[in-house]
Design a protein around this motif. Structure first.
Motif, PDB file in Angstrom:
ATOM      1  N   SER A  71      -7.022  11.816   0.980  1.00  0.00           N
ATOM      2  CA  SER A  71      -6.278  13.048   0.719  1.00  0.00           C
ATOM      3  C   SER A  71      -7.135  13.941  -0.161  1.00  0.00           C
ATOM      4  O   SER A  71      -8.278  13.605  -0.464  1.00  0.00           O
ATOM      5  CB  SER A  71      -4.963  12.726   0.003  1.00  0.00           C
ATOM      6  N   VAL A  89       2.607   1.928  -3.416  1.00  0.00           N
ATOM      7  CA  VAL A  89       1.839   2.329  -4.592  1.00  0.00           C
ATOM      8  C   VAL A  89       0.666   3.261  -4.272  1.00  0.00           C
ATOM      9  O   VAL A  89       0.499   4.285  -4.913  1.00  0.00           O
ATOM     10  CB  VAL A  89       1.295   1.077  -5.330  1.00  0.00           C
ATOM     11  N   CYS A  90      -0.144   2.933  -3.300  1.00  0.00           N
ATOM     12  CA  CYS A  90      -1.459   3.555  -3.107  1.00  0.00           C
ATOM     13  C   CYS A  90      -1.460   4.831  -2.271  1.00  0.00           C
ATOM     14  O   CYS A  90      -2.307   5.699  -2.468  1.00  0.00           O
ATOM     15  CB  CYS A  90      -2.421   2.570  -2.457  1.00  0.00           C
ATOM     16  N   HIS A  91      -0.552   4.924  -1.311  1.00  0.00           N
ATOM     17  CA  HIS A  91      -0.621   6.032  -0.359  1.00  0.00           C
ATOM     18  C   HIS A  91      -0.397   7.396  -1.004  1.00  0.00           C
ATOM     19  O   HIS A  91      -0.813   8.413  -0.468  1.00  0.00           O
ATOM     20  CB  HIS A  91       0.372   5.825   0.798  1.00  0.00           C
ATOM     21  N   VAL A  92       0.219   7.422  -2.159  1.00  0.00           N
ATOM     22  CA  VAL A  92       0.474   8.692  -2.838  1.00  0.00           C
ATOM     23  C   VAL A  92      -0.833   9.447  -3.069  1.00  0.00           C
ATOM     24  O   VAL A  92      -0.898  10.653  -2.865  1.00  0.00           O
ATOM     25  CB  VAL A  92       1.210   8.460  -4.178  1.00  0.00           C
ATOM     26  N   CYS A  93      -1.877   8.732  -3.442  1.00  0.00           N
ATOM     27  CA  CYS A  93      -3.181   9.365  -3.664  1.00  0.00           C
ATOM     28  C   CYS A  93      -4.120   9.216  -2.464  1.00  0.00           C
ATOM     29  O   CYS A  93      -4.808  10.161  -2.096  1.00  0.00           O
ATOM     30  CB  CYS A  93      -3.861   8.772  -4.896  1.00  0.00           C
ATOM     31  N   HIS A  94      -4.153   8.024  -1.884  1.00  0.00           N
ATOM     32  CA  HIS A  94      -5.134   7.740  -0.827  1.00  0.00           C
ATOM     33  C   HIS A  94      -4.655   8.095   0.577  1.00  0.00           C
ATOM     34  O   HIS A  94      -5.371   7.858   1.546  1.00  0.00           O
ATOM     35  CB  HIS A  94      -5.558   6.274  -0.888  1.00  0.00           C
ATOM     36  N   GLY A  95      -3.460   8.645   0.671  1.00  0.00           N
ATOM     37  CA  GLY A  95      -2.961   9.138   1.943  1.00  0.00           C
ATOM     38  C   GLY A  95      -2.402   8.054   2.851  1.00  0.00           C
ATOM     39  O   GLY A  95      -2.657   6.864   2.663  1.00  0.00           O
ATOM     40  N   PRO A  96      -1.644   8.483   3.850  1.00  0.00           N
ATOM     41  CA  PRO A  96      -1.075   7.525   4.784  1.00  0.00           C
ATOM     42  C   PRO A  96      -2.174   6.795   5.547  1.00  0.00           C
ATOM     43  O   PRO A  96      -3.194   7.384   5.906  1.00  0.00           O
ATOM     44  CB  PRO A  96      -0.225   8.388   5.726  1.00  0.00           C
ATOM     45  N   TYR A 129       0.847  -1.205   0.000  1.00  0.00           N
ATOM     46  CA  TYR A 129       0.000   0.000   0.000  1.00  0.00           C
ATOM     47  C   TYR A 129       0.879   1.250   0.000  1.00  0.00           C
ATOM     48  O   TYR A 129       0.651   2.174  -0.769  1.00  0.00           O
ATOM     49  CB  TYR A 129      -0.933   0.006   1.216  1.00  0.00           C
ATOM     50  N   HIS A 130       1.894   1.271   0.856  1.00  0.00           N
ATOM     51  CA  HIS A 130       2.746   2.453   0.952  1.00  0.00           C
ATOM     52  C   HIS A 130       3.708   2.572  -0.224  1.00  0.00           C
ATOM     53  O   HIS A 130       4.264   3.645  -0.449  1.00  0.00           O
ATOM     54  CB  HIS A 130       3.468   2.486   2.298  1.00  0.00           C
TER      55      HIS A 130
END
Length: 103
Positions: free
Chosen positions: A23, A11-18, A8-9
Protein backbone atom coordinates in the motif's frame (compact mmCIF):
# COMPACT_ATOMS: atom_id res chain seq x y z
CA UNK A 1 -2.31 -20.87 5.35
CA UNK A 2 -5.94 -20.53 6.46
CA UNK A 3 -4.90 -19.44 9.97
CA UNK A 4 -2.15 -17.20 8.58
CA UNK A 5 -4.66 -15.54 6.27
CA UNK A 6 -6.96 -14.81 9.20
CA UNK A 7 -4.21 -13.41 11.40
CA UNK A 8 -2.67 -11.40 8.55
CA UNK A 9 -6.04 -9.77 7.86
CA UNK A 10 -6.55 -9.16 11.56
CA UNK A 11 -3.29 -7.26 12.06
CA UNK A 12 -1.04 -6.76 9.01
CA UNK A 13 -3.29 -5.88 6.08
CA UNK A 14 -4.02 -2.41 7.43
CA UNK A 15 -0.54 -1.31 6.35
CA UNK A 16 0.63 -4.00 3.93
CA UNK A 17 -2.60 -4.14 1.97
CA UNK A 18 -4.95 -6.96 1.08
CA UNK A 19 -3.26 -10.22 0.12
CA UNK A 20 0.17 -8.78 0.97
CA UNK A 21 0.29 -6.61 -2.17
CA UNK A 22 1.46 -3.47 -0.38
CA UNK A 23 0.00 0.00 0.00
CA UNK A 24 1.09 3.61 0.19
CA UNK A 25 2.05 2.91 3.83
CA UNK A 26 4.10 -0.28 3.54
CA UNK A 27 5.75 -2.56 0.97
CA UNK A 28 4.31 -5.60 -0.75
CA UNK A 29 5.22 -8.55 1.44
CA UNK A 30 4.63 -10.99 -1.38
CA UNK A 31 7.56 -9.30 -3.15
CA UNK A 32 9.71 -8.98 -0.01
CA UNK A 33 9.43 -12.70 0.77
CA UNK A 34 11.00 -13.57 -2.58
CA UNK A 35 14.33 -12.50 -1.06
CA UNK A 36 13.71 -12.30 2.70
CA UNK A 37 14.47 -15.43 4.75
CA UNK A 38 12.15 -16.77 7.44
CA UNK A 39 14.62 -15.65 10.11
CA UNK A 40 14.80 -12.13 8.70
CA UNK A 41 11.01 -11.99 8.46
CA UNK A 42 10.59 -12.96 12.12
CA UNK A 43 13.31 -10.53 13.21
CA UNK A 44 11.71 -7.68 11.29
CA UNK A 45 8.25 -8.39 12.68
CA UNK A 46 9.55 -8.74 16.22
CA UNK A 47 11.92 -5.76 16.22
CA UNK A 48 10.28 -3.44 13.71
CA UNK A 49 12.13 -1.42 11.14
CA UNK A 50 12.75 2.23 10.34
CA UNK A 51 13.59 3.52 6.88
CA UNK A 52 14.53 7.14 6.85
CA UNK A 53 15.28 9.11 3.70
CA UNK A 54 15.12 12.71 2.53
CA UNK A 55 11.76 12.10 0.89
CA UNK A 56 10.03 9.86 3.43
CA UNK A 57 10.03 8.25 6.83
CA UNK A 58 8.68 4.71 7.05
CA UNK A 59 8.44 2.97 10.38
CA UNK A 60 7.20 -0.52 11.08
CA UNK A 61 6.47 -0.96 14.78
CA UNK A 62 7.77 -3.85 16.84
CA UNK A 63 5.27 -6.65 17.40
CA UNK A 64 7.46 -8.59 19.86
CA UNK A 65 5.00 -7.99 22.71
CA UNK A 66 1.87 -8.66 20.66
CA UNK A 67 0.72 -12.27 21.16
CA UNK A 68 -1.78 -11.91 18.32
CA UNK A 69 1.20 -11.67 16.00
CA UNK A 70 4.08 -13.55 17.61
CA UNK A 71 2.10 -16.68 18.54
CA UNK A 72 0.93 -16.83 14.92
CA UNK A 73 4.15 -15.80 13.18
CA UNK A 74 4.61 -19.22 11.52
CA UNK A 75 1.05 -19.12 10.17
CA UNK A 76 1.47 -15.57 8.86
CA UNK A 77 4.75 -16.48 7.21
CA UNK A 78 3.26 -19.62 5.62
CA UNK A 79 0.38 -17.61 4.18
CA UNK A 80 2.60 -14.85 2.79
CA UNK A 81 5.24 -17.27 1.48
CA UNK A 82 2.57 -19.27 -0.37
CA UNK A 83 1.31 -16.01 -1.89
CA UNK A 84 4.88 -14.95 -2.74
CA UNK A 85 5.66 -18.30 -4.40
CA UNK A 86 2.47 -18.15 -6.47
CA UNK A 87 1.02 -21.25 -4.78
CA UNK A 88 -1.91 -19.37 -3.27
CA UNK A 89 -4.13 -16.80 -4.92
CA UNK A 90 -5.96 -13.90 -3.39
CA UNK A 91 -8.93 -14.45 -1.15
CA UNK A 92 -9.52 -16.80 1.74
CA UNK A 93 -7.67 -20.12 1.37
CA UNK A 94 -9.65 -23.34 1.49
CA UNK A 95 -9.68 -25.27 4.75
CA UNK A 96 -8.52 -28.87 4.47
CA UNK A 97 -11.51 -30.91 3.31
CA UNK A 98 -13.66 -27.83 2.73
CA UNK A 99 -16.12 -27.96 -0.13
CA UNK A 100 -17.38 -24.83 -1.76
CA UNK A 101 -20.50 -24.37 -3.80
CA UNK A 102 -18.66 -24.92 -7.09
CA UNK A 103 -16.99 -28.23 -6.08
Amino acid sequence: TQLGYKRYHMVCHVCHGPAGKGSSFAPALIESLKVLSYEDFVTTVANGRAKLSASQTAVMPSFAEDPNVMKAIDWIYAYLKARSDGKLGEGRPFRVGEKRFFD
